[in-house]
Scaffold this active site. Structure first.
Site, mmCIF file in Angstrom:
data_model
loop_
_atom_site.group_PDB
_atom_site.id
_atom_site.type_symbol
_atom_site.label_atom_id
_atom_site.label_comp_id
_atom_site.label_asym_id
_atom_site.label_seq_id
_atom_site.Cartn_x
_atom_site.Cartn_y
_atom_site.Cartn_z
ATOM 1 N N TYR A 136 -14.994 4.640 9.832
ATOM 2 C CA TYR A 136 -13.134 4.365 9.844
ATOM 3 C C TYR A 136 -12.881 4.816 11.118
ATOM 4 O O TYR A 136 -12.410 3.959 11.404
ATOM 5 C CB TYR A 136 -12.926 5.038 8.610
ATOM 6 C CG TYR A 136 -11.180 5.091 8.426
ATOM 7 C CD1 TYR A 136 -10.891 6.715 9.013
ATOM 8 C CD2 TYR A 136 -10.304 4.483 8.337
ATOM 9 C CE1 TYR A 136 -9.070 7.085 8.556
ATOM 10 C CE2 TYR A 136 -8.776 4.626 8.683
ATOM 11 C CZ TYR A 136 -8.290 5.440 8.944
ATOM 12 O OH TYR A 136 -7.263 6.124 8.842
ATOM 13 N N SER A 169 -4.473 7.258 13.199
ATOM 14 C CA SER A 169 -5.063 7.768 12.416
ATOM 15 C C SER A 169 -5.836 9.151 13.071
ATOM 16 O O SER A 169 -6.479 9.291 14.228
ATOM 17 C CB SER A 169 -6.052 7.736 11.209
ATOM 18 O OG SER A 169 -6.783 8.360 11.090
ATOM 19 N N PHE A 197 -0.692 -1.789 8.426
ATOM 20 C CA PHE A 197 -0.900 -0.674 7.823
ATOM 21 C C PHE A 197 -2.323 -1.738 8.007
ATOM 22 O O PHE A 197 -3.115 -0.570 6.768
ATOM 23 C CB PHE A 197 0.006 -0.665 6.809
ATOM 24 C CG PHE A 197 0.922 0.317 7.037
ATOM 25 C CD1 PHE A 197 2.382 -0.597 7.681
ATOM 26 C CD2 PHE A 197 0.768 1.745 7.946
ATOM 27 C CE1 PHE A 197 3.633 -0.230 7.327
ATOM 28 C CE2 PHE A 197 2.359 2.384 7.507
ATOM 29 C CZ PHE A 197 3.622 1.797 7.772
ATOM 30 N N LEU A 248 -3.718 -6.920 -1.262
ATOM 31 C CA LEU A 248 -3.710 -6.253 -2.700
ATOM 32 C C LEU A 248 -5.263 -6.103 -3.522
ATOM 33 O O LEU A 248 -5.918 -5.964 -4.038
ATOM 34 C CB LEU A 248 -3.294 -7.487 -4.366
ATOM 35 C CG LEU A 248 -1.951 -8.307 -3.873
ATOM 36 C CD1 LEU A 248 -1.786 -8.784 -4.820
ATOM 37 C CD2 LEU A 248 -1.152 -6.882 -4.126
ATOM 38 N N GLY A 276 1.036 -1.222 0.135
ATOM 39 C CA GLY A 276 0.183 0.388 0.009
ATOM 40 C C GLY A 276 0.546 1.029 -0.059
ATOM 41 O O GLY A 276 2.328 1.234 -0.103
ATOM 42 N N LYS A 298 -10.627 2.574 14.014
ATOM 43 C CA LYS A 298 -9.154 3.193 14.409
ATOM 44 C C LYS A 298 -9.233 3.258 16.033
ATOM 45 O O LYS A 298 -8.294 2.880 16.626
ATOM 46 C CB LYS A 298 -9.033 4.349 13.691
ATOM 47 C CG LYS A 298 -8.068 3.725 12.612
ATOM 48 C CD LYS A 298 -6.846 2.384 12.347
ATOM 49 C CE LYS A 298 -6.831 2.739 11.189
ATOM 50 N NZ LYS A 298 -5.427 1.529 11.029
HETATM 51 C C1 WQD Z 1 -9.511 15.256 3.081
HETATM 52 C C2 WQD Z 1 -10.243 16.783 2.156
HETATM 53 C C3 WQD Z 1 -11.666 16.231 2.204
HETATM 54 C C4 WQD Z 1 -11.350 14.312 -1.717
HETATM 55 C C5 WQD Z 1 -7.227 10.913 5.313
HETATM 56 C C6 WQD Z 1 -7.577 9.444 5.436
HETATM 57 C C7 WQD Z 1 -7.571 8.694 6.697
HETATM 58 C C8 WQD Z 1 -6.756 9.085 7.801
HETATM 59 C C9 WQD Z 1 -6.468 10.878 7.465
HETATM 60 C C10 WQD Z 1 -4.180 7.625 7.674
HETATM 61 C C11 WQD Z 1 -11.024 17.386 2.940
HETATM 62 C C12 WQD Z 1 -11.537 17.239 1.169
HETATM 63 C C13 WQD Z 1 -11.023 15.453 -0.449
HETATM 64 C C14 WQD Z 1 -11.795 15.254 -2.894
HETATM 65 C C15 WQD Z 1 -12.303 16.808 -1.193
HETATM 66 N N1 WQD Z 1 -5.152 8.784 7.294
HETATM 67 N N2 WQD Z 1 -11.788 16.344 -1.134
HETATM 68 N N3 WQD Z 1 -12.413 16.272 -2.632
HETATM 69 O O1 WQD Z 1 -10.553 12.297 4.851
HETATM 70 O O2 WQD Z 1 -9.244 13.345 5.820
HETATM 71 O O3 WQD Z 1 -8.794 11.145 5.795
HETATM 72 O O4 WQD Z 1 -6.449 11.505 5.964
HETATM 73 O O5 WQD Z 1 -5.026 7.210 8.503
HETATM 74 O O6 WQD Z 1 -7.115 7.773 6.522
HETATM 75 O O7 WQD Z 1 -8.937 8.533 4.270
HETATM 76 O O8 WQD Z 1 -8.397 12.588 3.856
HETATM 77 O O9 WQD Z 1 -8.046 13.162 1.417
HETATM 78 O O10 WQD Z 1 -10.054 12.371 1.730
HETATM 79 O O11 WQD Z 1 -9.793 14.363 2.463
HETATM 80 O O12 WQD Z 1 -12.334 18.402 -1.287
HETATM 81 O O13 WQD Z 1 -12.583 14.504 -4.243
HETATM 82 O O14 WQD Z 1 -9.699 16.757 1.266
HETATM 83 O O15 WQD Z 1 -13.573 16.556 2.291
HETATM 84 O O16 WQD Z 1 -11.553 18.067 3.423
HETATM 85 P P1 WQD Z 1 -9.436 12.741 4.990
HETATM 86 P P2 WQD Z 1 -9.219 13.021 2.543
#
Ligand code: WQD
Length: 343
Positions: free
Chosen positions: A151, A126, A82, A35, A12, A155
């Site tokens: 999610y 997270s 992970f 995978l 990953g 965690k």
């Molecule tokens: C970030 C921001 C969306 C997609 C991630 C991982 C999670 C954890 C924390 C590790 C948000 C905005 C997103 C899009 C958008 N990491 N967005 N359009 O939700 O903060 O969580 O980091 O463990 O596993 O999922 O990350 O990249 O999905 O979103 O506007 O097409 O971007 O609303 O504000 P998120 P993200």
């Protein structure tokens, strides 16, 4: 004989970058991955960087029958776990998949560790465990509030499972790493974020839109209580994040702490908004990004960024790469994928 580490989810995004750092620190790495959100070609990228091919098994961590012989065959000194489903939005749609995958995987590994004298597990947690912070930056002692998504809840429960298991007297140690938002790619552009299908996370969606693979980026809301109305996150370079895992493994294996469970925030301590990141992408790529503002996404936190002092002072780790360099690495990775005909 180099020490052997089991890395679950090692093909990953964060896993593969951590495998590279582990190998370069002299560890032998065994990867297991089902995978479901990565492909085996990632191993070629790892070999191109380190010259060493990790041992790989296509194993699902929820499958105890598949996991058990692995621990008899290999004498692991530690595990970095992970393997998990990790998209906030998707978890709202598929909660049972998230709870089964993310909880059963961990329980299986914890059950096997004492039986096979595996002393320590580094757990991929997270910042979503905090829910919506009362204030930012947020430190490890902040109250854990109800998670905003299945999610995040999975965690939170994972962390409790680790603490309860160790409290029950298990001869196991754990370092829990709470990631903020990992982004970017290895500077070699040999490995990077490569979600299968439509990206759930922001940065791969931005870079794929930048190349015209996606028509338009939807920005999920600009009516939040933030300076530009879009959500704020702590975007951390994936290589900086990977290096923290090697430090954590070393700390555990060298018994540097009397605490059997330690928790660290891994972030830069700097909040950046979605719209700011888009502007930054346009600057580093020299392209104008096609995006539109749409409704908020269920499960999203409004704003969160790390207080990284504990990791800086206790773990001896600090995020070093700038967000400009990080976004540049994400773009170079996307261009490399196009060059290789991957997408
Ligand atoms: C970030 C921001 C969306 C997609 C991630 C991982 C999670 C954890 C924390 C590790 C948000 C905005 C997103 C899009 C958008 N990491 N967005 N359009 O939700 O903060 O969580 O980091 O463990 O596993 O999922 O990350 O990249 O999905 O979103 O506007 O097409 O971007 O609303 O504000 P998120 P993200």
């Amino acid at each position: 004989m180099s020490k052997k580490i089991l890395v679950t989810g090692g093909t990953g995004y964060i896993g593969s970058h951590t495998v590279v750092e582990l190998q370069q620190a002299g560890y032998e790495v065994v990867i297991i991955d089902n995978l479901s959100n990565s492909n085996e070609e990632v191993l070629d990228g790892i070999v191109n960087i380190t010259g060493k091919r990790p041992i790989f098994f296509n194993i699902d961590c929820t499958d105890m029958n598949a996991l058990t012989p692995l621990f008899s065959e290999h004498a692991f000194v530690g595990i970095i776990h992970f393997a998990a489903s990790k998209a906030v939005g998707e978890s709202v749609q598929k909660p049972l998949l998230y709870y089964r995958n993310n909880l059963v995987s961990l329980i299986n590994l914890l059950e096997l560790m004492p039986r096979h004298n595996v002393k320590g597990i580094v757990f991929s947690s997270s910042c979503t465990v905090y829910g919506e912070p009362d204030s930012n930056p947020i430190d490890e002692n902040a109250p854990i509030k109800p998670a905003a998504s299945p999610y995040g809840n999975s965690k939170q429960i994972n962390e409790e499972i680790i603490k309860d298991f160790i409290h029950s007297g298990a001869d196991v140690k754990s370092i829990i790493l709470r990631y903020f938002n990992p982004i970017g790619a290895h500077p070699s552009a040999e490995i990077g974020e490569l979600p299968l299908g439509v990206p759930q996370n922001l940065v791969p969606y931005i870079t794929q839109t930048g190349l015209g693979i996606r028509e338009q980026l939807s920005v999920f809301g600009d009516d939040y209580d933030t300076p530009d109305g879009s959500c704020i996150r702590d975007f951390i370079n994936v290589v900086d994040l990977a290096k923290a895992h090697v430090i954590a493994i070393e700390r555990m294996l060298n018994d540097k702490s009397n605490d059997k469970v330690e928790i660290f925030n891994l972030g830069t301590g700097i909040g950046v908004s979605v719209l700011e990141l888009i502007n930054l992408f346009e600057k580093v790529s020299g392209t104008s990004l096609n995006y539109k503002i749409v409704d908020r996404r269920e499960g999203d936190i409004e704003k969160i960024w790390a207080q990284p002092d504990k990791a800086n002072n206790v773990l001896g780790w600090k995020a070093e790469k700038s967000i400009e360099e990080t976004m540049d690495s994400a773009w170079k990775w996307q261009l490399r994928l196009r060059e290789k005909g991957v997408m």
